[in-house]
Design an enzyme around this catalytic site. Structure first.
Site, PDB file in Angstrom:
ATOM      1  CB  VAL A 149      -1.062  -0.160   1.224  1.00 22.79           C
ATOM      2  CG1 VAL A 149      -1.696   1.438   1.403  1.00 22.79           C
ATOM      3  CG2 VAL A 149      -2.073  -1.170   0.932  1.00 22.79           C
ATOM      4  CE1 TYR A 150       4.751   5.851   3.205  1.00 20.66           C
ATOM      5  CE2 TYR A 150       6.606   4.549   2.704  1.00 20.66           C
ATOM      6  CZ  TYR A 150       6.045   5.823   2.908  1.00 20.66           C
ATOM      7  OH  TYR A 150       6.878   6.784   3.304  1.00 20.66           O
ATOM      8  CB  SER A 151       5.576   0.602  -2.468  1.00 23.36           C
ATOM      9  OG  SER A 151       4.764  -0.239  -2.884  1.00 23.36           O
ATOM     10  CB  THR A 153       0.145   5.644  -1.549  1.00 28.56           C
ATOM     11  OG1 THR A 153       1.200   5.536  -0.737  1.00 28.56           O
ATOM     12  CG2 THR A 153      -1.019   4.867  -0.984  1.00 28.56           C
TER      13      THR A 153
END
Length: 244
Positions: A149-151, A153
């Site tokens: 998710v972080y990567s 976004t």
């Protein structure tokens, strides 16, 4: 920058990379708008700036709330520098990812900088000058388990950097990204722990974590007139992790 020459808004500037960026911007002469959710930590950042004869004020904002974002843009007014630093850092295998956390991360890490930039860019365009700096991550370029998710976004934010550079640069507004490597921040340590952070150091060419100030120095450079011929660029500040 000369004193009072620029106004800089930094999201997520109540700690870590953001607060170091706020202090460097103020030391370079900018009037700084410190923003975040925690008023007590925001006041501490402002105090550290004013105690050093800098100028700063705090505006509270919840980046997952579009109404709060609009209020932040209104209270900040016309700015010369906008640093999209605030982010949520969820860590989970894809199959275990909580949908609510996914939505929250998309709201804070993609929708918030999008809406804030849409609100602030017209003021820069009207002045014929401005600098927007987005803060990404090395994980947007390399696959790292548990950071889907972080990567994703942050990869979206890097894509927005290129699009915004194409849209705004003809009007004199530069847009760039810094993509940090492993950095010793409270958010990183809370997510992966001290042992996990130390494991990251073994993957870098320099063999260590970054201090938040080291990343802030790159942000300051990209925001300043010293980077006047840079736009649409993503600068890897990751101790060589994505290069070697």
């Amino acid at each position: 920058m000369k004193r009072s020459d620029k106004v800089a808004l930094i999201t997520g500037s109540t700690g870590g990379i953001g607060s170091e960026t706020a202090r460097l911007m103020a030391a370079a002469g900018a009037d700084v708008v410190v923003s975040g959710r925690n008023a007590e930590r925001g006041a501490a950042t402002v105090r550290s700036i004013t105690d050093a004869d800098g100028r700063a004020r705090f505006v509270a904002a919840d980046l997952t709330d579009p109404t709060s974002l609009r209020r932040l843009a209104d209270e900040a007014g016309t700015v010369d520098i906008s640093v999209n630093n605030a982010a949520i850092f969820p860590g989970s295998p894809t199959v275990d990812q909580d949908p609510g956390t996914l939505d929250e991360a998309l709201s804070a890490n993609v929708r918030a900088p999008y809406l804030l930039t849409a609100a602030l860019a017209p003021g820069m365009i009207a002045k014929g000058a401005g600098s927007i700096v987005n803060v990404s991550t090395m994980a947007a370029r390399i696959g790292m388990p548990g950071l889907s998710v972080y990567s994703a976004t942050k990869a979206a934010l890097e894509s927005l950097t290129r699009t915004w550079a194409a849209e705004f640069s003809p009007a004199g507004v530069r847009v760039n990204t810094v993509a940090p490597g492993p950095t010793r921040t409270d958010m990183v340590l809370a997510t992966v722990g001290e042992e996990g952070a130390e494991q990251f150091t073994k993957t870098t060419a320099l063999g260590r974590l970054a201090a938040p100030r080291e990343i802030a120095e790159v942000i300051l450079f990209l925001a300043s007139d010293r980077a006047s011929y840079l736009t649409g660029a993503t600068v890897a500040a990751d101790a060589g992790r994505t290069a070697v």
